[in-house]
Enzyme design. Structure first.
Site, short mmCIF file in Angstrom:
data_model
loop_
_atom_site.label_atom_id
_atom_site.label_comp_id
_atom_site.label_asym_id
_atom_site.label_seq_id
_atom_site.Cartn_x
_atom_site.Cartn_y
_atom_site.Cartn_z
CE1 TYR A 179 -3.85 2.33 0.90
CE2 TYR A 179 -2.11 3.51 2.06
CZ TYR A 179 -3.39 3.48 1.52
OH TYR A 179 -4.19 4.59 1.59
CD GLU A 228 -5.83 4.24 -1.39
OE1 GLU A 228 -6.07 4.62 -0.23
OE2 GLU A 228 -6.66 3.63 -2.09
#
Ligand code: GDP
Ligand code: MN
Length: 411
Positions: free
Chosen positions: A118, A206
């Site tokens: 992530y 993101e």
């Protein structure tokens, strides 16, 4: 403002972040051709619903497919079913576009699982800085991991002027467990993402997951790739980015919020029964607090801002009343730049012209009005003179009185 993943992938590519090729389609018939393009070099394709919400993988709206037939079946499923995930409204979202992309192979992680990471840049209110957030445990469980094991999340603050520094990116890459040639690839992705965040006025950039592909003779350390991305852009910066503004997809936005935006109004839908027409965000918060204090629940708030016209006020009413949950309306205006007589005239026009779903004209729900400030006497006079057109209206002397009256009226 948000964009779709296929647009996010283009944006990543334009900042030199490697992403597998793919394209968006809108019909089931296009799936087979898009599958063939995506798999021209062999391997599988991935079909992904393009909606402004995550959690698609778990909802069955990300599918790996190995043939044109499978691609068509996946496309049919996604375009004819609503997608429901914890990030969508309970009734789910209609899917109108799909991304068909070359599927990436994801390397196995020694010790189990896949090499999914992530990576995000966002603003951290606590430190009042932008930060890089990274985790070795990317993929579909990241929210749960952040909640249960915050120590699995790495946070690296960005210098307010210099941004993310190469030494920071390399340190994070090492901490995430990247090895050999992967380290520089991952660090460059972080640096480019931070640059993108800054240059495009993002509030969130993101990548989840960032993956490592299995080793090949050509790439013995594998390749680091982004296979899903999500961006939020600061609406206030959009005037600087016509290229981004063009990517907006109005079909993904709340229709009432869009309608409000067209009239320069800010509308926020909430869950309760009292519609709130206010001016200014601070007064909106105070109004909601005092409604709750007296046992009510706001259904929404609509901020008419500083200088709304009569026409905008009329529109504001029709937006509030179009929400079937609204059982009463509280108008709370402190006239500064906004004049109370303008608001009053807007209320009167709305009451005279508002068409109910059954065709009748006028307000059916109780209306409580509290006006104060510039031209308040003229405003009250106007409302008084129009009383017969607004039979459900009550005047309030102050905020507490207003909250008591409206909560009693909807109880
Ligand atoms: P999200 O659930 O909406 O965040 O959608 P993602 O695109 O992140 O996909 C969810 C999960 O599906 C990922 O974490 C991967 O495990 C898997 N996935 C998505 N795309 C691919 C792909 O190209 N190849 C492989 N092997 N897995 C994929
Ligand atoms: Mn994802």
């Amino acid at each position: 403002m948000k964009i779709h993943e296929y647009q996010a992938r283009d944006l990543l590519r334009s900042f030199n972040i490697p992403v597998p090729p793919g394209r968006a389609i809108e019909s089931i018939e296009d799936a087979a051709a898009a599958f063939k393009e995506a798999t021209a070099g062999g391997g599988a394709a991935v079909i992904k619903a393009q909606v402004h919400a995550g959690g698609r993988g778990k909802a069955g709206f990300v599918k790996l497919v190995n043939s044109a037939e499978e691609a068509t079946a996946a496309a049919r499923f996604m375009l004819t079913n609503r997608m429901k995930s914890p990030q969508t409204p309970p009734e789910g979202l209609e899917v109108k576009k799909l991304l068909v992309a070359t599927a990436a192979e994801i390397a196995d992680r020694p010790g189990g699982g896949k090499e999914e990471f992530y990576l995000a840049i966002t603003t951290d209110r606590k430190t009042r800085r932008n930060i890089l957030i990274a985790s070795r445990e990317g993929g579909v469980e990241i929210e749960q991991i952040a909640h249960e094991r915050p120590e699995a999340i790495i946070k690296e603050p960005l210098h307010p002027l210099l941004g993310l520094q190469p030494y920071q990116a390399r340190r994070v890459a090492f901490d995430l467990g990247f090895k050999g040639k992967q380290v520089n690839q991952a660090a460059n992705i972080m640096l480019n993402l931070a640059r993108l965040f800054q240059e495009k006025d993002c509030s969130l950039a993101e990548i989840n997951p960032l993956i490592i592909t299995p080793p090949t003779p050509q790439h013995p350390d594998g390749q680091v790739l982004a296979i899903d991305a999500k961006f939020n852009f600061d609406d206030n910066g959009l005037f600087r980015h016509p290229d981004l503004a063009e990517m907006a997809d109005p079909t993904e936005e709340n229709p009432a919020e869009l309608r409000a935006k067209r009239f320069g109004l800010s509308y926020i839908a909430l869950g309760g029964t009292i519609g709130c027409l206010v001016n200014g965000a601070g007064l909106a918060m105070a109004t909601m607090d005092i409604i709750k204090l007296h046992g009510g629940e706001p259904a929404n708030f609509l901020d008419v801002g500083g200088g709304a016209s009569e026409e905008a006020v009329t529109e504001a009413f029709s937006i509030i009343l179009s929400d079937p949950k609204v059982k009463g309306v509280l108008v709370n205006i402190f006239g500064g730049i906004m004049r109370c007589d303008v608001i009053a005239q807007g209320i009167i026009n709305a009451a005279r012209n508002y068409k109910n779903p059954d065709g009748s004209v006028g307000f059916k729900v109780p209306l409580v009005v509290r006006l104060e400030g510039t031209n308040v006497e003229a405003g009250r006079q106007l409302l008084n003179d129009a009383r017969k057109d607004i039979p459900t209206m009550q005047a309030a002397t102050d905020l507490t009185d207003a909250a008591k009256k409206v909560t009693a009226a909807v109880a």
